[in-house]
Scaffold this motif. Structure first.
Motif, PDB file in Angstrom:
ATOM      1  N   GLY A 138       7.871  -0.766 -11.988  1.00 60.37           N
ATOM      2  CA  GLY A 138       6.793  -1.451 -11.282  1.00 60.37           C
ATOM      3  C   GLY A 138       7.313  -2.524 -10.331  1.00 60.37           C
ATOM      4  N   GLU A 178       0.835  -1.211   0.000  1.00 57.04           N
ATOM      5  CA  GLU A 178       0.000   0.000   0.000  1.00 57.04           C
ATOM      6  C   GLU A 178       0.872   1.264   0.000  1.00 57.04           C
ATOM      7  OE1 GLU A 178      -3.334   1.743   2.896  1.00 57.04           O
ATOM      8  OE2 GLU A 178      -3.231  -0.457   2.848  1.00 57.04           O
ATOM      9  N   ARG A 213       3.963   1.473  -0.884  1.00 57.59           N
ATOM     10  CA  ARG A 213       4.734   1.555  -2.139  1.00 57.59           C
ATOM     11  C   ARG A 213       3.873   2.126  -3.265  1.00 57.59           C
ATOM     12  NH1 ARG A 213       6.679  -3.405  -1.804  1.00 57.59           N
ATOM     13  NH2 ARG A 213       5.278  -4.212  -3.395  1.00 57.59           N
ATOM     14  N   ASP A 214       2.638   1.634  -3.349  1.00 54.70           N
ATOM     15  CA  ASP A 214       1.740   2.125  -4.411  1.00 54.70           C
ATOM     16  C   ASP A 214       1.453   3.615  -4.231  1.00 54.70           C
ATOM     17  OD1 ASP A 214       1.745  -0.366  -5.420  1.00 54.70           O
ATOM     18  OD2 ASP A 214      -0.236  -0.951  -4.667  1.00 54.70           O
ATOM     19  N   ALA A 215       1.305   4.025  -2.963  1.00 55.65           N
ATOM     20  CA  ALA A 215       1.021   5.444  -2.690  1.00 55.65           C
ATOM     21  C   ALA A 215       2.212   6.300  -3.122  1.00 55.65           C
ATOM     22  CB  ALA A 215       0.732   5.641  -1.208  1.00 55.65           C
ATOM     23  N   VAL A 246       7.807   4.738 -14.699  1.00 55.44           N
ATOM     24  CA  VAL A 246       8.024   4.480 -13.276  1.00 55.44           C
ATOM     25  C   VAL A 246       8.122   2.967 -13.108  1.00 55.44           C
ATOM     26  CG1 VAL A 246       7.119   4.791 -10.937  1.00 55.44           C
ATOM     27  CG2 VAL A 246       6.726   6.560 -12.668  1.00 55.44           C
ATOM     28  N   THR A 252       4.321   9.799  -9.670  1.00 56.51           N
ATOM     29  CA  THR A 252       3.691   9.941 -10.995  1.00 56.51           C
ATOM     30  C   THR A 252       2.994  11.293 -11.107  1.00 56.51           C
ATOM     31  OG1 THR A 252       3.378   7.557 -11.027  1.00 56.51           O
ATOM     32  CG2 THR A 252       2.098   8.816 -12.629  1.00 56.51           C
ATOM     33  N   GLN A 253       2.334  11.678 -10.013  1.00 58.27           N
ATOM     34  CA  GLN A 253       1.618  12.969 -10.034  1.00 58.27           C
ATOM     35  C   GLN A 253       2.601  14.141 -10.212  1.00 58.27           C
ATOM     36  OE1 GLN A 253      -0.408  13.812  -6.392  1.00 58.27           O
ATOM     37  NE2 GLN A 253      -1.575  15.510  -7.271  1.00 58.27           N
ATOM     38  N   THR A 287       3.828  14.174 -13.735  1.00 56.61           N
ATOM     39  CA  THR A 287       2.782  14.648 -14.665  1.00 56.61           C
ATOM     40  C   THR A 287       2.730  16.175 -14.650  1.00 56.61           C
ATOM     41  OG1 THR A 287       1.555  12.632 -14.185  1.00 56.61           O
ATOM     42  CG2 THR A 287       0.323  14.382 -15.279  1.00 56.61           C
ATOM     43  N   ARG A 301       4.427   5.527  -5.386  1.00 60.18           N
ATOM     44  CA  ARG A 301       4.488   5.508  -6.860  1.00 60.18           C
ATOM     45  C   ARG A 301       3.477   6.509  -7.442  1.00 60.18           C
ATOM     46  NH1 ARG A 301       3.834  -0.097  -7.968  1.00 60.18           N
ATOM     47  NH2 ARG A 301       5.972  -0.439  -7.308  1.00 60.18           N
ATOM     48  N   ALA A 302       2.280   6.545  -6.841  1.00 56.23           N
ATOM     49  CA  ALA A 302       1.243   7.477  -7.321  1.00 56.23           C
ATOM     50  C   ALA A 302       1.683   8.924  -7.107  1.00 56.23           C
ATOM     51  CB  ALA A 302      -0.080   7.192  -6.606  1.00 56.23           C
ATOM     52  N   SER A 303       2.303   9.191  -5.944  1.00 57.77           N
ATOM     53  CA  SER A 303       2.754  10.574  -5.671  1.00 57.77           C
ATOM     54  C   SER A 303       3.822  11.003  -6.668  1.00 57.77           C
ATOM     55  CB  SER A 303       3.350  10.694  -4.264  1.00 57.77           C
ATOM     56  OG  SER A 303       2.443  10.267  -3.328  1.00 57.77           O
TER      57      SER A 303
END
Ligand SMILES: Cc1cc2nc3c(=O)[nH]c(=O)nc-3n(C[C@H](O)[C@H](O)[C@H](O)COP(=O)(O)OP(=O)(O)OC[C@H]3O[C@@H](n4cnc5c(N)ncnc54)[C@H](O)[C@@H]3O)c2cc1C
Length: 480
Positions: free
Chosen positions: A328, A299, A301-303, A326, A309-310, A313, A305-307
């Protein structure tokens, strides 16, 4: 250069003291042990090499050399990039390769003690085995010795987050140029008892004594990391992207850049010339970004990765980024890192002339905007490859020898061009050596980064510790 009689007597004495098999005078082995990764216009001419097995043997070697008046060159993994571990005039090369044990890890105090010849990688692995981290990381860590990394104050890819080697050295055992052995510092976090003698030997390039053991600080590793490879349009975009990621508050642990020629050479070295790598199209510049994940679990790690990516972007919308991937998985992350980490090795066969410089980060763009045209005008037949640790203001400038240019002619041209590079560096408030040191390669340029008063003090320190001038003479500054 010692005369034949002196050398014969010294050879016999050393054999008596440390054993026949620890004294090397076979020419091909000597030639191998006599230099590091940097080849310049200096000769490689060691008289002997010794491979002592313990500290008393190192002391015996030093005392015998001093008695004979023969100079010594401390030698580690010989991955150095300034000629600092090169014997040029009949010196005795003292290799600590046989003293390679990790002696103890204290998981409570988070310290590690090892012998000089343990590789940086062996130290990292010993720390990992106790759930801890020795955070110094660079491409040559599998061969570089811990003592070599201390003597060069090695940096690497995570200085931005963890600092240089100096930050992690708590204590040293050193055999001084007189043969006396001292212990400086140790596992205590607090010990305010006078001058920082440990610090004196860090970055000293083996000119003040032979490091035989080290006590290092360790830390708690992050639970995981997230890595991205970004394609960026130009040099200003690299710094714009750095500023954007850093100001996002993400826990940045590395921010590395390289140009399209760097990727080209890595791919060519792998037999994949012309392939763009993991991104869809080739780009003028690339950046590897790494952030740390503090908490374990998918969880977190995914958070992270999302941050990341944001943030990427948003940078893309601002024009600082053309494309990004990014990773995986840890495997994908290692593959992205290898594109940056393999550059040095892939350039090696091109006999690159290297300048490892640092600048205030805000001056990187100005520097490159002036340096790249300078290369194009002054050295039109020479290919430039730039990569580096942007977050530390550290650029590695590589100029590749054209096949048609003889090595001696190339060295002459590079020597002249170094002055132009270093004048620009000095004008912009930078340093002529960020992390590789001075050695033989840059000693005549040291004045660009150190004042006359500092140089005088450095010479006085050298004369105090090494009154006969026998410990790695001619490195950092000319002997005498
Ligand atoms: C592919 C590649 C990538 C690299 N990347 C980086 C990087 O990212 N960052 C970086 O900082 N460096 C880097 N380097 C440079 C090099 O790896 C480092 O300078 C390393 O710390 C040198 O360690 P070594 O054991 O190979 O030392 P050597 O090259 O053997 O010696 C270096 C210096 O240390 C002295 N020395 C060696 N052993 C002792 C001892 N026991 N006591 C006292 N002095 C001693 C030598 O006399 C010499 O002055 C890279 C090199 C290569 C080839």
């Amino acid at each position: 250069v010692p005369d034949a009689d002196t050398l014969a007597r010294l050879r016999a004495r050393l054999r008596d003291l440390i054993g026949d098999d620890a004294v090397v005078d076979e020419p091909s082995e000597l030639a191998h042990l006599g230099h590091d990764r940097c080849r310049g216009e200096w000769p490689v001419a060691p008289a002997l090499a010794v491979l002592p097995r313990d500290t008393p043997s190192v002391q015996a070697v030093v005392r015998a050399c001093v008695e004979a008046g023969v100079a010594m060159v401390p030698s580690g993994g010989r991955t150095g990039l300034t000629g600092a571990a090169t014997a040029t005039a009949g010196e005795v090369v003292v290799s600590l390769a046989r003293m390679h044990r990790v002696l103890a890890v204290d998981p409570v105090g988070m310290t590690l003690r090892c012998q000089a010849g343990a590789t940086v990688q062996a130290v990292c692995e010993a720390a990992t085995a106790h759930g801890l981290l020795y955070p110094i990381d660079f491409a040559a860590k599998g061969s570089a010795h811990i003592a070599g990394s201390i003597a060069t104050n090695a940096g690497g890819i995570r200085v931005l987050r963890y600092g240089m080697t100096r930050r992690w050295v708590m204590g040293l055992q050193v055999v001084l140029p007189t043969g006396e052995c001292i212990e400086t510092g140790g596992p205590l976090k607090k010990d305010n008892t006078g001058y920082d003698l440990t610090g004196l030997f860090v970055g000293a390039e083996g000119t003040l004594g032979l490091v035989t053991e080290a006590t290092l600080e360790l830390c708690v590793p992050p639970a995981a990391t997230v890595v991205a490879l970004c394609a960026v349009p130009d040099d200003p975009a690299i710094v714009a992207l750095f500023t954007a990621v850093r100001s996002s508050g993400l826990p940045l642990s590395a921010f590395e850049c390289f140009d399209e020629r760097g990727l080209h050479h890595v791919q060519a070295h792998r037999g994949r010339a012309g392939e763009p790598g993991p991104l869809e199209a080739p780009a003028p510049r690339y950046v590897v970004v790494e952030i740390e994940v503090a908490r374990p679990g998918a969880e977190a790690r995914d958070a992270a990765r999302a941050s990341l990516t944001q943030v990427l972007t948003q940078a893309s919308e601002a024009g600082a980024l053309e494309d990004a991937v990014v990773a995986g998985s840890a495997r994908e992350a290692a593959a992205l890192w290898s594109l940056r980490e393999d550059i040095s090795e892939s350039l090696h066969s091109h006999g690159p002339h290297k300048a490892d410089v640092s600048l205030p980060i805000a001056q990187i763009v100005t520097f490159l905007a002036r340096w790249r045209p300078l290369v194009a005008q002054t050295l039109p037949d020479v290919e430039a490859v730039v990569f580096g640790h942007v977050g530390d203001g550290n650029l590695h400038l590589n100029l590749l020898r054209p096949p048609s240019c003889e090595p001696t002619d190339f060295h002459r041209r590079m020597k002249a061009f170094d002055r132009e590079t270093f004048e620009l560096i000095a004008e912009l408030g930078g340093s002529i050596s960020a992390e590789h040191g001075i050695g033989l390669l840059k000693r005549e340029h040291l004045h660009y980064s150190r004042s006359a008063a500092e140089l005088q003090l450095m010479r006085q320190l050298k004369a105090t510790l090494d009154p006969q001038g026998l410990m790695n003479p001619g490195k950092i500054f000319a002997a005498g």
